[in-house]
Motif scaffolding. Structure first.
Motif, PDB file in Angstrom:
ATOM      1  N   GLY A  48       0.774  -1.231   0.000  1.00 49.42           N
ATOM      2  CA  GLY A  48       0.000   0.000   0.000  1.00 49.42           C
ATOM      3  C   GLY A  48       0.803   1.277   0.000  1.00 49.42           C
ATOM      4  N   ALA A  69      -4.488  -2.402   0.205  1.00 47.07           N
ATOM      5  CA  ALA A  69      -3.294  -2.264   1.038  1.00 47.07           C
ATOM      6  C   ALA A  69      -3.415  -3.177   2.254  1.00 47.07           C
ATOM      7  CB  ALA A  69      -3.129  -0.821   1.490  1.00 47.07           C
ATOM      8  N   HIS A  76       1.204   1.953  10.728  1.00 45.70           N
ATOM      9  CA  HIS A  76       0.714   2.745   9.604  1.00 45.70           C
ATOM     10  C   HIS A  76       1.012   4.229   9.779  1.00 45.70           C
ATOM     11  CE1 HIS A  76      -1.549   4.012   6.194  1.00 45.70           C
ATOM     12  NE2 HIS A  76      -2.529   4.547   6.900  1.00 45.70           N
ATOM     13  N   PHE A  82      -1.028   5.865   2.513  1.00 46.08           N
ATOM     14  CA  PHE A  82      -1.057   4.922   1.403  1.00 46.08           C
ATOM     15  C   PHE A  82      -0.901   5.669   0.083  1.00 46.08           C
ATOM     16  CE2 PHE A  82      -3.862   2.198   4.271  1.00 46.08           C
ATOM     17  CZ  PHE A  82      -2.840   1.308   4.572  1.00 46.08           C
ATOM     18  N   VAL A  86      -4.811   3.104  -3.825  1.00 50.88           N
ATOM     19  CA  VAL A  86      -5.391   2.122  -2.911  1.00 50.88           C
ATOM     20  C   VAL A  86      -6.911   2.261  -2.896  1.00 50.88           C
ATOM     21  CG1 VAL A  86      -5.616   1.520  -0.465  1.00 50.88           C
ATOM     22  CG2 VAL A  86      -3.352   1.855  -1.468  1.00 50.88           C
ATOM     23  N   GLU A  89      -8.299  -1.258   2.392  1.00 43.63           N
ATOM     24  CA  GLU A  89      -7.171  -1.443   3.297  1.00 43.63           C
ATOM     25  C   GLU A  89      -7.497  -2.464   4.374  1.00 43.63           C
ATOM     26  OE1 GLU A  89      -7.182   2.355   6.097  1.00 43.63           O
ATOM     27  OE2 GLU A  89      -7.418   2.941   3.969  1.00 43.63           O
TER      28      GLU A  89
END
Length: 206
Positions: A48, A69, A76, A82, A86, A89
């Motif tokens: 991602g 992702a 994160h 990202f 994307v 997620e």
């Protein structure tokens, strides 16, 4: 076609590739790989973030494909936003859960060059495909092909009756990947035998 919770789900391609591309040519290769996968009806699972991951997602997006992702929940914020391609997620608690999510979902794995994280993902995929479930694993591009050659030459990757390597696929170029991917009868390590003009493929064959 796969079904989950009674609904049809597109086949899944897992892409492993590094944050820092080895070259602009490999960045373009990742993008074209993403285009091929989306054109064949696959959704893309990837880290991602940027680099080759973003290139593959950009290629998938160009063909209308989904790019999901898969990241670590507590990393994160540190790793950043990202990439803009994307479409979904998944946040998981640890590295083991992340690898398991990738491999359990995979109908095909594509691995390119990268850092130690990509190396971990690639070797996990090879072990999984050889010992658990024979998911096709594509070693794609000159950087990853050199790694394959090293693993073979130094006996890290050896075929045995209980550890077959028939899951391996190789492609040095986008054209080769697309041609083989759309021709199931030609899948396998055909490029090792048939593309002697490529130095990377010659080394992987050794």
């Amino acid at each position: 076609m796969k079904y989950r919770n009674g609904t049809v789900q597109k086949p899944t391609a897992v892409f492993f590739g590094g944050v820092v591309p080895a070259s602009p040519a490999e960045d373009r290769l990742a993008e074209e790989v993403g285009m091929t996968l989306a054109s064949a009806g696959f959704r893309l699972l990837h880290g991602g973030y940027n680099g080759l991951m973003e290139a593959a997602a950009r290629g998938a997006a160009a063909k209308g494909g989904a790019a999901v992702a898969v990241t670590l929940a507590d990393k994160h914020a540190e790793w950043g936003d990202f990439n803009p391609h994307v479409t979904g997620e998944v946040h998981l608690p640890d590295i083991g859960a992340r690898i398991n999510h990738y491999l359990d979902a995979a109908d095909v794995v594509v691995a390119m060059g990268g850092g130690v994280g990509t190396l971990h993902e690639l070797t996990a995929a090879c072990y999984y495909a050889g010992a658990i479930r024979p998911v096709p694993v594509w070693i794609t591009g000159p950087t990853a092909l050199r790694l394959l050659a090293y693993l073979r030459r130094n006996k890290w990757l050896v075929e045995t009756p209980t550890r077959p390597l028939g899951f391996l696929r190789t492609a040095a170029t986008a054209a080769s990947f697309a041609a083989q991917f759309h021709e199931p009868s030609t899948r396998g390590e055909s490029e090792l035998a048939g593309q002697a003009a490529s130095p990377a493929v010659q080394e992987a064959r050794a």
